[in-house]
Design a protein around this motif. Sequence first.
Motif, PDB file in Angstrom:
ATOM      1  N   ILE A 207     -83.060  23.073  -2.710  1.00 23.27           N
ATOM      2  CA  ILE A 207     -82.490  23.612  -1.469  1.00 23.27           C
ATOM      3  C   ILE A 207     -81.182  24.308  -1.800  1.00 23.27           C
ATOM      4  O   ILE A 207     -80.320  23.747  -2.474  1.00 23.27           O
ATOM      5  CB  ILE A 207     -82.230  22.501  -0.430  1.00 23.27           C
ATOM      6  CG1 ILE A 207     -83.545  21.841  -0.003  1.00 23.27           C
ATOM      7  CG2 ILE A 207     -81.477  23.052   0.794  1.00 23.27           C
ATOM      8  CD1 ILE A 207     -83.380  20.724   1.023  1.00 23.27           C
ATOM      9  N   HIS A 208     -81.042  25.555  -1.348  1.00 17.97           N
ATOM     10  CA  HIS A 208     -79.746  26.236  -1.438  1.00 17.97           C
ATOM     11  C   HIS A 208     -79.104  26.189  -0.060  1.00 17.97           C
ATOM     12  O   HIS A 208     -79.688  26.652   0.910  1.00 17.97           O
ATOM     13  CB  HIS A 208     -79.909  27.685  -1.909  1.00 17.97           C
ATOM     14  CG  HIS A 208     -78.618  28.261  -2.418  1.00 17.97           C
ATOM     15  ND1 HIS A 208     -77.458  28.259  -1.664  1.00 17.97           N
ATOM     16  CD2 HIS A 208     -78.289  28.829  -3.613  1.00 17.97           C
ATOM     17  CE1 HIS A 208     -76.477  28.811  -2.375  1.00 17.97           C
ATOM     18  NE2 HIS A 208     -76.951  29.165  -3.555  1.00 17.97           N
ATOM     19  N   PRO A 209     -77.887  25.619   0.029  1.00 13.38           N
ATOM     20  CA  PRO A 209     -77.284  25.442   1.361  1.00 13.38           C
ATOM     21  C   PRO A 209     -76.447  26.631   1.839  1.00 13.38           C
ATOM     22  O   PRO A 209     -76.031  26.636   2.999  1.00 13.38           O
ATOM     23  CB  PRO A 209     -76.378  24.228   1.148  1.00 13.38           C
ATOM     24  CG  PRO A 209     -75.909  24.385  -0.275  1.00 13.38           C
ATOM     25  CD  PRO A 209     -77.048  25.009  -1.037  1.00 13.38           C
ATOM     26  N   GLY A 210     -76.193  27.633   0.975  1.00 18.01           N
ATOM     27  CA  GLY A 210     -75.311  28.735   1.379  1.00 18.01           C
ATOM     28  C   GLY A 210     -73.883  28.256   1.570  1.00 18.01           C
ATOM     29  O   GLY A 210     -73.423  27.380   0.836  1.00 18.01           O
ATOM     30  N   TYR A 211     -73.175  28.811   2.566  1.00 19.65           N
ATOM     31  CA  TYR A 211     -71.831  28.314   2.905  1.00 19.65           C
ATOM     32  C   TYR A 211     -71.844  27.822   4.353  1.00 19.65           C
ATOM     33  O   TYR A 211     -72.714  28.177   5.139  1.00 19.65           O
ATOM     34  CB  TYR A 211     -70.769  29.390   2.689  1.00 19.65           C
ATOM     35  CG  TYR A 211     -70.999  30.700   3.418  1.00 19.65           C
ATOM     36  CD1 TYR A 211     -70.893  30.792   4.805  1.00 19.65           C
ATOM     37  CD2 TYR A 211     -71.313  31.868   2.712  1.00 19.65           C
ATOM     38  CE1 TYR A 211     -71.107  31.988   5.462  1.00 19.65           C
ATOM     39  CE2 TYR A 211     -71.527  33.073   3.380  1.00 19.65           C
ATOM     40  CZ  TYR A 211     -71.418  33.121   4.750  1.00 19.65           C
ATOM     41  OH  TYR A 211     -71.624  34.311   5.414  1.00 19.65           O
ATOM     42  N   GLY A 212     -70.864  27.011   4.713  1.00 24.12           N
ATOM     43  CA  GLY A 212     -70.828  26.445   6.068  1.00 24.12           C
ATOM     44  C   GLY A 212     -71.958  25.432   6.251  1.00 24.12           C
ATOM     45  O   GLY A 212     -72.544  24.953   5.270  1.00 24.12           O
ATOM     46  N   PHE A 213     -72.280  25.094   7.501  1.00 19.95           N
ATOM     47  CA  PHE A 213     -73.335  24.119   7.810  1.00 19.95           C
ATOM     48  C   PHE A 213     -73.298  22.918   6.859  1.00 19.95           C
ATOM     49  O   PHE A 213     -72.292  22.231   6.786  1.00 19.95           O
ATOM     50  CB  PHE A 213     -74.709  24.794   7.843  1.00 19.95           C
ATOM     51  CG  PHE A 213     -74.855  25.805   8.956  1.00 19.95           C
ATOM     52  CD1 PHE A 213     -74.559  25.469  10.269  1.00 19.95           C
ATOM     53  CD2 PHE A 213     -75.275  27.107   8.695  1.00 19.95           C
ATOM     54  CE1 PHE A 213     -74.681  26.395  11.309  1.00 19.95           C
ATOM     55  CE2 PHE A 213     -75.409  28.046   9.730  1.00 19.95           C
ATOM     56  CZ  PHE A 213     -75.106  27.680  11.027  1.00 19.95           C
TER      57      PHE A 213
END
Lengths: 502, 167
Positions: free
Chosen positions: A78-84
């Motif tokens: 899983i790549h979460p990106g930024y934020g969240f």
Amino acid sequence: MFKKILIANRGEIAIRIARACHEMDISTIGVYSTVDANSRHLWHMDETVCIGEPAPQASYLNIKTIIEQARRTGAQAIHPGYGFLAENALFVKACEDAGIVFIGPSSKAMILVGDKVASRNTVKRVDVPIIPGMEASSTDLAAYRSMADQVGYPVIVKASMGGGGKGMRIVRSEKELEPSIAAGQREAQSAFGDATVYLEKYIQNPRHIEFQVIRDTHGNVVHLYERECSIQRRHQKIIEETPSPALDNVLRAKMGDAAKSVIKAADYTNAGTVEFLVDHNMKFYFLEVNARVQVEHPITEMVTGVDIVRHQILIAAGGELEFRQKDISQRGHAIESRIYAEDPDSNFMPSPGKILFLLEPSGPGIRVDSGIYQGWDVPPHYDPILSKLVTLAETREISIARMSKALENYIILGIKTNIGFLKRIVDTEKFITGEYDTHFIDDNEEALIPQHDKITQALVAASLVKTTRNAVFAVQSVAKSGQVRHAMTPWQELGHWEICSR
Amino acid sequence: MKYKFEHLNKTHTVEIKKSDGGYQVTIDKKDYDIVNYSGHDNIVSFKLNKELNNIYYAQAGDTIYLAVGGDYYSLVLERGNVFKGTGAQVQKGDSVQSLMPGLLVKIMVAVGDDVKEGTTLAIVEAMKMQNELRAPRDGIVKRINYKEGDQVEALKPLVELEILKND
């Protein structure tokens, strides 16, 4: 290498990650809330899954559902990106427990650096200077009051799980302390799902300079130089550049080494950013580690030639860094402008709504990481970032000129954006000379507020359009007096969303 | 043709006539000569004072959005004296409303509460930004039309006040 990655994010960053995946022949699973069923990031996914209602807590912050969907679709990572969920150690732990690779640091390193209080304690051990402040957060107001007295006002209240200025409050007197803590906790709860805040001494008029570091699981660590992030509005970065006009090569090397030692001390792997404040005497203080890919990562990619997201995936899969420190140099000058849906004419109020017309700039040295399209309704539930405009040129001067022109050629109509505001910033003398700090926006307010000195041209254009382009409109009879017309907002016209329609 | 356009609560009167070489446009009683005009679906170009302008535009209802050399304008066409622009206001008489659609995070008052001017009545959040709605004047809370956790619409009365009469 992974075959399938779930991207637990939306907007431009989800698209950025999907691009890296596809170049590496990895298939992508996109997620969306019911209000994002028509969002552009889904166009870039091989499979898409609805994960719930619009409220972030019900969808993009819903750990259980995201893990379940990753399992069900057979995602290996899983790549979460930024934020969240990007810096949520519980989420990292949940991935580890489910046997899914989290593309980022381990939960142990995340707990250490993701929590601002814990990270300060780690950094102290490796001889990197820190700002005086609390070593633990507290539920007792008296603890905040006594620390504020000890370091002296002004102080700053920050979210422990924070980033991007959310939950942050400057406190100038004891009177302001209690309401600021309460407001900070509220914002922290809503933005990060954790209301914990702490307090430290507030450094006045600093520059905000961060170093991108990347470390593999084989012990190799490299920094990718700095990003100057001092152009901020309400603690939110809006323009970043690299190299920083403030650093010389001696200080640059020193801060780069400090950043690497912080990352090593935390046994942190994958891409991370070490943020520093630099005061007037060019003294630097460790601020925090951002345990994620950052919004402003493209400028580093532009000057170093390193694809950061690709290396995040490589490292998460157990790969070894393909380069060493000596292989990395800065070439040219890159600037990023963050395009937000907010209205500079009404105190930067969020401006969701329908994009009626869109024309994005292109040309030599221009990169647009965009998450929008013409006809899309920008929902009110999430961060107002629409896209990022990045320029690269051989010198800072040319890069600024390129940015100014590219902003002029970035046309978004139908919603309000900060494009005009960004253009005025890069056209400002103080920005061009590079002599700015984090108070630049407040100090230059007069030059930055919209002047609307082209109102004549706008009125001429509007009357020409009304006369020649839609004459029907112009001759339409005027409503009888007493008949009240109601302007429908796009929200009223929208009606109800169908749950998980897609 | 004569138009009234509202821009940021200011009304501009514009009259446009065909002239020999193009158009004559009178804005708030000042004349301008327009030449070399060409119009397309989302862009118009013309020369004003010998300077070439390429202006992007889009329309929705009575609003025309324009991008003029990096500066943005939303002009609202006024029709007679019936509908006066958008005139978005936080307070209309004795009710308080949010300017933006969003999530009602918190209601700080209850019906019957005596509130002073400036008292925070409610907090609305959109795009992760919280806005406080404050009482426009002293008064008593008469009605609250939403509950915490509701999605509120823009410009819909959120808290209604009964204004105390001055003797």
